[in-house]
Design a protein around this motif. Structure first.
Motif, short mmCIF file in Angstrom:
data_model
loop_
_atom_site.label_atom_id
_atom_site.label_comp_id
_atom_site.label_asym_id
_atom_site.label_seq_id
_atom_site.Cartn_x
_atom_site.Cartn_y
_atom_site.Cartn_z
N LEU A 176 -23.25 -1.23 36.42
CA LEU A 176 -23.89 -2.16 35.52
C LEU A 176 -25.34 -1.91 35.18
O LEU A 176 -25.69 -2.17 34.03
N VAL A 177 -26.11 -1.67 36.32
CA VAL A 177 -27.60 -1.75 36.29
C VAL A 177 -28.16 -0.33 35.90
O VAL A 177 -28.99 -0.29 35.14
N ILE A 178 -27.67 0.66 36.66
CA ILE A 178 -28.37 2.04 36.76
C ILE A 178 -27.66 2.89 35.56
O ILE A 178 -28.60 3.44 34.72
N THR A 179 -26.49 2.89 35.33
CA THR A 179 -25.86 3.82 34.01
C THR A 179 -26.46 3.38 33.05
O THR A 179 -26.92 4.52 32.16
N PRO A 180 -26.62 2.15 32.49
CA PRO A 180 -26.98 2.06 31.04
C PRO A 180 -28.50 2.48 30.99
O PRO A 180 -28.89 3.01 29.97
N LEU A 181 -29.36 2.09 32.03
CA LEU A 181 -30.68 2.78 31.73
C LEU A 181 -30.97 4.13 31.76
O LEU A 181 -31.55 4.75 30.95
N LEU A 182 -30.06 4.98 32.53
CA LEU A 182 -30.14 6.39 32.54
C LEU A 182 -29.42 6.86 31.08
O LEU A 182 -30.14 7.85 30.71
N LEU A 183 -28.62 6.22 30.50
CA LEU A 183 -28.20 6.42 29.21
C LEU A 183 -29.29 6.24 28.16
O LEU A 183 -29.43 7.42 27.38
N VAL A 184 -30.00 5.14 28.16
CA VAL A 184 -31.25 5.09 27.36
C VAL A 184 -31.94 6.18 27.53
O VAL A 184 -32.65 6.63 26.54
N LEU A 185 -32.58 6.54 28.95
CA LEU A 185 -33.52 7.42 29.02
C LEU A 185 -32.96 8.66 28.50
O LEU A 185 -33.76 9.55 28.10
N HIS A 186 -31.98 9.13 28.92
CA HIS A 186 -31.21 10.38 28.16
C HIS A 186 -31.33 10.47 26.74
O HIS A 186 -32.04 11.60 26.39
N ARG A 187 -30.89 9.33 26.29
CA ARG A 187 -31.16 9.38 24.57
C ARG A 187 -32.53 9.49 24.15
O ARG A 187 -32.80 10.27 23.21
N LEU A 188 -33.47 8.84 24.95
CA LEU A 188 -34.89 8.97 24.69
C LEU A 188 -35.50 10.32 24.60
O LEU A 188 -36.38 11.03 23.96
N LEU A 189 -35.11 10.98 25.79
CA LEU A 189 -35.56 12.19 26.20
C LEU A 189 -35.10 13.40 25.17
O LEU A 189 -35.62 14.32 24.69
N HIS A 190 -33.67 13.05 24.74
CA HIS A 190 -33.19 14.13 23.80
C HIS A 190 -33.82 13.97 22.59
O HIS A 190 -34.14 14.98 21.82
N ARG A 191 -34.27 12.90 22.09
CA ARG A 191 -35.02 12.69 20.85
C ARG A 191 -36.36 13.01 20.96
O ARG A 191 -37.09 13.88 19.79
#
Length: 356
Positions: A176-191
């Motif tokens: 609940l805490v780590i997975t959403p944060l990493l998904l956000v970081l992955h999307r930002l790095l991809h952009r």
């Protein structure tokens, strides 16, 4: 013959590169799992091995969602590296590794089955991450791991439910805490991926804020993070019950920044609350271990759910509004084409959607 040999050599070279890149990804996954595990073990509560927040489960699920199911060997390798030195016996370590590997894989398969989108821009995605990814999938690791500790003699049968509850809630909170944060970081790095042929030095030399992001927005984000940390420190270090003070900051983060702001705020709140629980200070003092765990996990679960669900609701509402504005603009354009004599609206009105 020369052309055939050259093609064979090129294919072999490409195959080596592909396998080498895969191996590097798996090593990176294992390294992240291992580092996150030792950070989580700093706040262990049961037998130096069970913690109220287990970040590796969140990392494992995020890696599966972004890299695909072929990331599982890296997860298993990281689990072996973590549990081998602290496990009670080789068979118990093997069982724990199997449980810690199967749990995120099952969560990943359940999420894929229901059409989960890693962007978490729908309420449906947030709900399935909570109930399927966190609560249901982590039953496997908690049950297998606790049973392995009891069979090996590291825990008594009377300690099963205490250890199981800490293990299950810790793994679920990791998702609940780590997975959403990493998904956000992955999307930002991809952009922010560099265009081909552009060096990082040149990009930094010409770096500017993204279009539509003002310095005041960055200041607001910094104030939000600092305010969340300060209020959580006060709420978790005083014996007066002030834990409710963190929720306005989580709501602020979700309304203004959606998941990109709510995920780090939720992580800050959870980490500081876990530290206070481990030290027995603040509202978590004067309670037994089971009572502290109930208070802590109820609080952490409430904060994570508030941040995740409200962010998804706001993101879904914004997406719906943009779709409606786009359809209205298309309808207006069609009407003007059918009635060319009618006055057209100003250009700024037709492009208002882009500025919002």
């Amino acid at each position: 013959m020369a052309a055939v040999a050259r093609d064979t050599g090129i294919r072999r070279k490409n195959g080596f590169r592909r396998h080498g890149a895969t191996a590097l990804r798996l090593v990176a996954v294992a390294a992240l799992y291992y580092a996150a595990a030792w950070i989580g073990l700093l706040q262990e509560l049961v037998r130096d091995q069970v913690t109220p927040l287990w970040p590796p489960t969140g990392i494992a699920l995020a890696c599966l969602l972004t890299l695909g199911p072929m990331a599982w060997p890296g997860i298993a390798l990281g689990a072996v590296a973590v549990n081998a030195p602290i496990g009670p016996s080789p068979l118990a370590v093997l069982a724990i590794v199997v449980g810690n590997t199967l749990a995120p894989i099952c969560s990943y398969l359940l999420l894929r089955r229901v059409g989960f989108r890693p962007a978490l821009d729908r309420l449906r995605d947030a709900l399935v991450l909570v109930f399927l990814g966190a609560l249901a999938g982590m039953l496997i690791s908690a049950t297998v791991g606790t049973a392995a500790l009891i069979v090996s003699g590291a825990l008594t049968a009377g300690d099963f439910w205490t250890a199981w509850s800490v293990w299950w809630t810790g793994d679920a909170m990791g998702v609940l805490v780590i997975t959403p944060l990493l998904l956000v970081l992955h999307r930002l790095l991809h952009r922010a991926r560099l265009p081909r042929g552009v060096s990082p030095y040149r990009l930094l030399h010409r770096a500017r804020l993204p279009r539509g992001v003002s310095p005041y927005r960055l200041l607001e984000a910094a104030a939000l993070l600092l305010g969340t940390a300060a209020v959580t420190l006060v709420a978790t270090r005083t014996e007066v019950s002030l834990l409710f003070l963190v929720f306005p900051f989580l709501i602020w983060a979700a309304l203004r920044f959606q998941l990109a702001g709510a995920a780090p705020c939720s992580l800050i709140v959870s980490v500081l609350a876990i530290a206070a629980t481990a030290e027995g200070t603040g509202p978590f003092s004067h309670h037994s271990l089971p009572a502290r765990m109930v208070i802590l996990q109820a609080f952490n679960g409430s904060t994570a759910l508030t941040a995740l669900l409200l962010s998804a609701i706001i993101a879904e509402r914004n997406a719906t509004r943009r779709q409606i504005e786009h359809v209205c603009a298309q309808l207006a354009e069609a009407v003007f084409r059918l009635a060319p004599d009618e006055p057209r609206p100003p250009e700024g009105d037709r492009k208002s959607t882009d500025r919002r």
